[in-house]
Scaffold this motif. Structure first.
Motif, PDB file in Angstrom:
ATOM      1  N   GLU A  70       0.515  -1.338   0.259  1.00 57.64           N
ATOM      2  CA  GLU A  70      -0.075   0.399   0.002  1.00 57.64           C
ATOM      3  C   GLU A  70       0.394   1.447  -0.207  1.00 57.64           C
ATOM      4  OE1 GLU A  70      -3.716   2.090   1.974  1.00 57.64           O
ATOM      5  OE2 GLU A  70      -2.805   0.213   3.081  1.00 57.64           O
ATOM      6  N   SER A  71       1.596   0.739   0.502  1.00 59.17           N
ATOM      7  CA  SER A  71       2.794   2.796   0.775  1.00 59.17           C
ATOM      8  C   SER A  71       3.515   2.788  -0.209  1.00 59.17           C
ATOM      9  CB  SER A  71       4.022   2.447   2.187  1.00 59.17           C
ATOM     10  OG  SER A  71       4.858   1.031   2.030  1.00 59.17           O
TER      11      SER A  71
ATOM     12  N   THR B 193       2.937  -0.384 -10.891  1.00 63.52           N
ATOM     13  CA  THR B 193       1.991  -0.286 -10.481  1.00 63.52           C
ATOM     14  C   THR B 193       0.435  -0.963 -10.306  1.00 63.52           C
ATOM     15  OG1 THR B 193       2.863   1.692 -10.989  1.00 63.52           O
ATOM     16  CG2 THR B 193       0.471   1.746 -10.138  1.00 63.52           C
ATOM     17  N   LYS B 194       0.238  -1.513 -11.746  1.00 70.28           N
ATOM     18  CA  LYS B 194      -0.681  -2.578 -12.324  1.00 70.28           C
ATOM     19  C   LYS B 194      -0.867  -3.542 -10.561  1.00 70.28           C
ATOM     20  CE  LYS B 194       0.509  -4.526 -16.394  1.00 70.28           C
ATOM     21  NZ  LYS B 194       0.580  -5.268 -17.499  1.00 70.28           N
ATOM     22  N   ASP B 195       0.185  -4.517 -10.557  1.00 67.07           N
ATOM     23  CA  ASP B 195       0.247  -5.006  -9.681  1.00 67.07           C
ATOM     24  C   ASP B 195       0.393  -4.996  -7.963  1.00 67.07           C
ATOM     25  OD1 ASP B 195       1.265  -7.396 -11.946  1.00 67.07           O
ATOM     26  OD2 ASP B 195       2.864  -6.431 -11.630  1.00 67.07           O
ATOM     27  N   LEU B 196       0.259  -3.219  -7.342  1.00 65.60           N
ATOM     28  CA  LEU B 196      -0.043  -3.183  -6.439  1.00 65.60           C
ATOM     29  C   LEU B 196      -1.040  -2.890  -6.699  1.00 65.60           C
ATOM     30  CD1 LEU B 196       3.317  -0.726  -5.775  1.00 65.60           C
ATOM     31  CD2 LEU B 196       2.908  -3.190  -5.258  1.00 65.60           C
ATOM     32  N   ILE B 197      -2.213  -2.259  -7.153  1.00 65.07           N
ATOM     33  CA  ILE B 197      -3.385  -1.868  -6.940  1.00 65.07           C
ATOM     34  C   ILE B 197      -4.169  -3.243  -6.795  1.00 65.07           C
ATOM     35  CG2 ILE B 197      -5.260  -1.150  -8.885  1.00 65.07           C
ATOM     36  CD1 ILE B 197      -3.220   0.732 -10.056  1.00 65.07           C
ATOM     37  N   ARG B 198      -4.184  -4.613  -7.860  1.00 71.31           N
ATOM     38  CA  ARG B 198      -4.666  -5.391  -7.927  1.00 71.31           C
ATOM     39  C   ARG B 198      -4.153  -6.140  -6.048  1.00 71.31           C
ATOM     40  NH1 ARG B 198      -2.021  -7.774 -11.278  1.00 71.31           N
ATOM     41  NH2 ARG B 198      -2.901  -6.836 -13.460  1.00 71.31           N
ATOM     42  N   THR B 199      -3.359  -5.793  -5.558  1.00 71.60           N
ATOM     43  CA  THR B 199      -2.433  -6.596  -4.690  1.00 71.60           C
ATOM     44  C   THR B 199      -3.116  -5.942  -3.663  1.00 71.60           C
ATOM     45  OG1 THR B 199      -0.577  -7.288  -4.817  1.00 71.60           O
ATOM     46  CG2 THR B 199      -0.903  -6.961  -2.551  1.00 71.60           C
TER      47      THR B 199
ATOM     48  N   SER C  48      -7.152  -7.085  -3.738  1.00 68.67           N
ATOM     49  CA  SER C  48      -7.288  -8.306  -3.051  1.00 68.67           C
ATOM     50  C   SER C  48      -7.401  -7.968  -1.540  1.00 68.67           C
ATOM     51  CB  SER C  48      -6.949  -9.337  -4.140  1.00 68.67           C
ATOM     52  OG  SER C  48      -5.233  -8.933  -3.805  1.00 68.67           O
ATOM     53  N   GLY C  49      -6.975  -7.177  -0.893  1.00 70.93           N
ATOM     54  CA  GLY C  49      -7.111  -7.258   0.520  1.00 70.93           C
ATOM     55  C   GLY C  49      -5.700  -7.760   1.178  1.00 70.93           C
ATOM     56  N   HIS C  50      -4.703  -7.401   0.257  1.00 73.60           N
ATOM     57  CA  HIS C  50      -3.195  -7.801   0.751  1.00 73.60           C
ATOM     58  C   HIS C  50      -2.652  -6.655   0.679  1.00 73.60           C
ATOM     59  CE1 HIS C  50      -4.513 -11.579  -0.783  1.00 73.60           C
ATOM     60  NE2 HIS C  50      -4.310 -12.221   0.069  1.00 73.60           N
ATOM     61  N   GLU C  51      -2.653  -5.760   1.496  1.00 71.92           N
ATOM     62  CA  GLU C  51      -1.990  -4.203   1.441  1.00 71.92           C
ATOM     63  C   GLU C  51      -1.536  -4.200   2.513  1.00 71.92           C
ATOM     64  OE1 GLU C  51      -5.637  -4.145   4.377  1.00 71.92           O
ATOM     65  OE2 GLU C  51      -5.490  -4.384   1.405  1.00 71.92           O
TER      66      GLU C  51
ATOM     67  N   LEU D   6       7.301  -9.580  -2.259  1.00 70.27           N
ATOM     68  CA  LEU D   6       6.460 -10.925  -3.021  1.00 70.27           C
ATOM     69  C   LEU D   6       5.920 -10.291  -4.160  1.00 70.27           C
ATOM     70  CD1 LEU D   6       5.204 -11.715   0.817  1.00 70.27           C
ATOM     71  CD2 LEU D   6       6.849 -12.587  -0.055  1.00 70.27           C
ATOM     72  N   HIS D   7       5.864  -9.275  -4.630  1.00 70.58           N
ATOM     73  CA  HIS D   7       5.438  -8.922  -5.704  1.00 70.58           C
ATOM     74  C   HIS D   7       6.376  -8.491  -7.268  1.00 70.58           C
ATOM     75  CE1 HIS D   7       1.544  -9.955  -3.984  1.00 70.58           C
ATOM     76  NE2 HIS D   7       2.157  -8.781  -2.767  1.00 70.58           N
ATOM     77  N   VAL D   8       7.156  -8.564  -6.948  1.00 68.03           N
ATOM     78  CA  VAL D   8       8.032  -7.733  -8.009  1.00 68.03           C
ATOM     79  C   VAL D   8       8.689  -8.528  -9.184  1.00 68.03           C
ATOM     80  CG1 VAL D   8       9.679  -6.647  -6.064  1.00 68.03           C
ATOM     81  CG2 VAL D   8      10.560  -9.119  -6.633  1.00 68.03           C
ATOM     82  N   ARG D   9       8.935  -8.432 -10.034  1.00 70.81           N
ATOM     83  CA  ARG D   9       9.053  -9.390 -11.403  1.00 70.81           C
ATOM     84  C   ARG D   9      10.894  -8.953 -11.597  1.00 70.81           C
ATOM     85  NH1 ARG D   9       4.045  -8.051 -15.708  1.00 70.81           N
ATOM     86  NH2 ARG D   9       2.542  -7.972 -14.283  1.00 70.81           N
TER      87      ARG D   9
END
Length: 436
Positions: free
Chosen positions: A236-237, A266-272, A275-278, A284-287
């Motif tokens: 979230e931050s 950013t689109k992965d962060l929005i999705r995260t 989905s309630g995993h802020e 954990l969500h890097v490419r």
């Protein structure tokens, strides 16, 4: 021809054989003119133009293209045949004139040969070929192709050229490039002057040609300007930070800027977040990041980005440390110029001064500044204007500190910390002689 002139020539020794010789002279003179036309038009024709004529479907263009691919293959035989025609014409005219008019006939024949052979055999056909290069080349290409394919001509010219190479100690010459890079740039400038292309098209042509010589180091976002996030920050931050700076991708660090562990979208962060995993750590969500050396050519990098479908790469130096970032937008801007959207707030790279000179970004490449300001600033291990000023001063400058080089004063117009953000370029007026 009047009866009186016929009787006069008969009295001078004119015979039917002389008539045949005159006919041969006329035929050889016409052949010499045709070959001179072919020589000029084919030599002036480039491979690119011949290929364009083939694409247009012009008659004789395929034969022309084959000839242009090997200029030596047609040029030497044509030159040999032109020389033979002109020498034979000169000899026959001299013999006829000497038999008719004696010693004065030789003088008259010499003058006649100089005037007629030059005007009809050289000047007229060659000037016509210069003014109508395409028509002349397409017309003469089939004839020249047939002559070059005739084995006595091919063997004779090849033997004589071989003898010439033997005498001067040179082997067979390779095929040089039809057009060099500098000639292409000059052609674009001439086309602009002739209103064939627009100013924007000329600039695009220059950018495309120079694009192949540009390396990643010259276009990257340098290390101090990188916006990065830590791997243990929450999704979230990081999303808030990404939205604040307006970037769609951010490098994620583990143990400092030299330890890039991934790229977060950013689109992965929005999705995260949705989905309630802020609260998840952004690590954990890097490419997977892509790394490129700072000396890589931008043309090769663009092809790599297209093939592997990524828009951002981390630039590393020779020691493996992070030197900066490069994006697909950075590469495209090298071709089409700066791309600024409605959210970008950027200082103009160049601000011209009323009294002459300009203020430029410290990140501006020295070669670009030279081109914009028609200057002759030195190039070396540095790439940017800030790097040049650092090298000339030998220390971190104070704001307003200056140095002179190549009749130009460079001023550290704005310094932030140890970084030169703006450089003022002031041309120096050449010193005049005392008393002027």
């Amino acid at each position: 021809m009047t009866p009186g002139s016929i009787s006069l020539l008969a009295a001078k020794g004119f015979s039917p054989i002389d008539g045949v010789v005159l006919l041969v002279v006329v035929v050889l003179l016409a052949a010499s003119a045709l070959l001179a036309l072919a020589e000029t038009s084919l030599v002036r024709m480039s491979r690119a133009k011949a290929a364009a004529l083939v694409d247009e479907g012009r008659h004789g263009s395929k034969v022309l293209e084959r000839l242009i691919e090997n200029p030596q293959g047609f040029l030497n035989p044509v030159l040999l045949l032109v020389l033979i025609c002109q020498l034979v014409v000169a000899t026959l005219v001299g013999i006829l004139a000497s038999g008719w008019f004696g010693a004065w006939g030789v003088v008259a024949a010499t003058v006649f040969e100089i005037v007629v052979i030059f005007v009809l055999g050289e000047a007229v056909p060659k000037n016509w070929a210069v003014h109508h290069p395409e028509r002349a080349a397409l017309f003469s290409a089939p004839l020249v192709s047939a002559l070059v394919g005739f084995w006595p001509v091919r063997v004779t010219s090849g033997a004589l050229i071989g003898l010439a190479n033997l005498l001067i100690g040179e082997g067979s010459l390779g095929h040089g490039s039809d057009v060099t890079e500098s000639e292409l740039l000059a052609m674009a400038d001439v086309a602009l002057e002739d209103d064939v292309i627009e100013t924007e098209e000329r600039e695009l042509i220059h950018s495309i040609i120079e694009f192949g010589d540009t390396v990643v180091r010259e276009v990257m976002v340098p290390r101090p300007d990188m916006v990065t996030v830590e791997a243990d920050e929450s999704a979230e931050s990081v999303l808030v930070e990404a939205l604040a700076v307006g970037f769609s991708r951010l490098p994620v660090l583990e143990k400092g800027v030299d330890d890039v562990v991934g790229i977060v979208y950013t689109k992965d962060l929005i999705r995260t977040v949705r989905s309630g995993h802020e609260a998840d750590s952004v690590g954990l969500h890097v490419r997977t990041p892509h790394f490129v050396p700072e000396t890589k050519r931008v043309a090769a990098l663009m092809r790599e980005m297209q093939a592997n479908k990524f828009h951002l790469a981390v630039v590393v130096n020779e020691y493996g440390g992070t030197a900066g970032l490069v994006t697909l937008e950075d590469l495209i801007e090298e071709l089409v110029g700066e791309i600024v959207d409605e959210f970008d707030v950027e200082e103009p790279p160049v601000e011209y001064l009323p009294a002459g000179g300009a203020t430029v970004s410290g990140r501006m490449v020295v070669t670009e500044a030279n081109e914009l300001l028609h200057a002759n600033l030195p190039t070396g291990a540095w790439d940017t204007m800030g790097g040049l000023l650092f090298d000339l001063l030998g220390h971190v400058p104070e704001q307003g500190e200056s140095v002179e080089v190549a009749r130009i004063r460079l001023v550290a117009d704005r310094v932030k910390g140890r970084r030169i953000e703006r450089v003022r370029i002031i041309p120096l007026v050449p010193q005049t002689a005392e008393g002027e």
